[in-house]
Scaffold this active site. Structure first.
Site, mmCIF file in Angstrom:
data_model
loop_
_atom_site.group_PDB
_atom_site.id
_atom_site.type_symbol
_atom_site.label_atom_id
_atom_site.label_comp_id
_atom_site.label_asym_id
_atom_site.label_seq_id
_atom_site.Cartn_x
_atom_site.Cartn_y
_atom_site.Cartn_z
ATOM 1 C CG HIS A 164 -1.928 -31.232 -37.861
ATOM 2 N ND1 HIS A 164 -2.008 -29.968 -37.434
ATOM 3 C CD2 HIS A 164 -3.393 -31.497 -37.697
ATOM 4 C CE1 HIS A 164 -3.052 -29.398 -37.495
ATOM 5 N NE2 HIS A 164 -4.096 -30.241 -37.652
ATOM 6 N N GLY A 192 -11.269 -20.693 -25.627
ATOM 7 C CA GLY A 192 -10.568 -19.800 -26.716
ATOM 8 C C GLY A 192 -9.466 -20.453 -27.540
ATOM 9 C CB THR A 206 -6.596 -18.518 -31.453
ATOM 10 O OG1 THR A 206 -5.231 -18.796 -30.615
ATOM 11 C CG2 THR A 206 -7.308 -17.810 -30.457
ATOM 12 C CG HIS A 234 -0.260 -28.134 -34.535
ATOM 13 N ND1 HIS A 234 0.531 -28.550 -35.656
ATOM 14 C CD2 HIS A 234 0.551 -28.641 -33.481
ATOM 15 C CE1 HIS A 234 1.498 -29.425 -35.269
ATOM 16 N NE2 HIS A 234 1.444 -29.561 -34.141
ATOM 17 C CG HIS A 281 -1.021 -24.744 -28.733
ATOM 18 N ND1 HIS A 281 -1.997 -25.002 -29.677
ATOM 19 C CD2 HIS A 281 -1.267 -23.909 -27.983
ATOM 20 C CE1 HIS A 281 -2.738 -24.097 -29.368
ATOM 21 N NE2 HIS A 281 -2.503 -23.425 -28.592
ATOM 22 C CG HIS A 284 -0.638 -22.048 -23.933
ATOM 23 N ND1 HIS A 284 -0.360 -20.906 -24.079
ATOM 24 C CD2 HIS A 284 -1.569 -22.577 -24.519
ATOM 25 C CE1 HIS A 284 -1.412 -20.806 -25.384
ATOM 26 N NE2 HIS A 284 -1.920 -21.844 -25.217
HETATM 27 P P1 AMP Z 1 -4.461 -20.893 -27.926
HETATM 28 O O1 AMP Z 1 -5.117 -19.672 -27.947
HETATM 29 O O2 AMP Z 1 -4.386 -21.737 -26.862
HETATM 30 O O3 AMP Z 1 -4.912 -21.366 -29.301
HETATM 31 O O4 AMP Z 1 -3.009 -20.402 -28.167
HETATM 32 C C1 AMP Z 1 -2.467 -20.019 -29.259
HETATM 33 C C2 AMP Z 1 -0.986 -19.165 -29.089
HETATM 34 O O5 AMP Z 1 -0.419 -18.821 -29.981
HETATM 35 C C3 AMP Z 1 -1.497 -17.597 -28.365
HETATM 36 O O6 AMP Z 1 -1.065 -17.512 -27.093
HETATM 37 C C4 AMP Z 1 -0.751 -16.995 -29.397
HETATM 38 O O7 AMP Z 1 -0.052 -15.739 -28.682
HETATM 39 C C5 AMP Z 1 0.317 -17.690 -30.049
HETATM 40 N N1 AMP Z 1 0.861 -17.467 -31.304
HETATM 41 C C6 AMP Z 1 0.267 -17.284 -32.367
HETATM 42 N N2 AMP Z 1 0.795 -16.850 -33.293
HETATM 43 C C7 AMP Z 1 1.993 -17.237 -33.023
HETATM 44 C C8 AMP Z 1 3.486 -17.080 -33.757
HETATM 45 N N3 AMP Z 1 3.613 -16.869 -34.973
HETATM 46 N N4 AMP Z 1 4.522 -17.451 -32.859
HETATM 47 C C9 AMP Z 1 4.410 -17.812 -31.535
HETATM 48 N N5 AMP Z 1 3.235 -17.867 -30.911
HETATM 49 C C10 AMP Z 1 2.042 -17.581 -31.682
HETATM 50 ZN ZN ZN Z 2 -0.343 -28.491 -37.474
#
Ligand code: AMP
Ligand code: ZN
Length: 117
Positions: free
Chosen positions: A48, A95, A97, A100, A102, A104
């Site tokens: 993490h 944005g 959300t 952790h 990640h 895309h």
């Molecule tokens: P961010 O807004 O860059 O933090 O991206 C978070 C992403 O996680 C968003 O595109 C959500 O659609 C995706 N997301 C949230 N919860 C889940 C989940 N349980 N499984 C798969 N994707 C998720």
């Molecule tokens: Zn994490």
């Protein structure tokens, strides 16, 4: 290292279901629940960190693990032939959300212009 109450740590550990597209000892990748393109995957490291700047400050070698996995999957899916976009959101203006880090991966069709105001 897993972080308490982190959604993506729980997904990487298999404690919350996801549609997995890749896993090795360090990296986990799965389909985004709300896809923004026909192919929309999220790549996370199993250790993490909260955002990309935290990752670079504390675990910079994770970038090689993550981008190696991105290369494998995009080649496997043929996205390297048609093209794809890598996005990471950091902080409120972007944005973010889920705190952790990640990446895309978006592709499978022509993508609209990048960003918006
Ligand atoms: P961010 O807004 O860059 O933090 O991206 C978070 C992403 O996680 C968003 O595109 C959500 O659609 C995706 N997301 C949230 N919860 C889940 C989940 N349980 N499984 C798969 N994707 C998720
Ligand atoms: Zn994490």
């Amino acid at each position: 290292m897993q972080h308490a109450d982190c959604l993506f740590c729980k997904i990487a550990a298999g404690e919350i279901p996801s549609t997995k597209v890749f896993e090795n000892e360090k990296v986990f990748a799965f389909k985004d629940l709300h896809p923004s393109a026909s192919h929309h995957y999220l790549f996370i490291h199993k250790n993490h960190t909260r955002d990309v700047n935290d990752l670079v400050a504390s675990e910079p070698l994770q970038l090689a693990d993550l981008f190696s996995a991105i290369r494998l999957v995009t080649q496997r899916e043929g996205l390297d032939q048609t093209g794809f976009r890598v996005v990471t959101n950091m902080g409120p203006h972007a944005g973010q959300t889920v705190f952790h880090t990640h990446f895309h991966i978006l592709g499978g069709e022509p993508l609209r212009g990048f960003g918006s105001r």
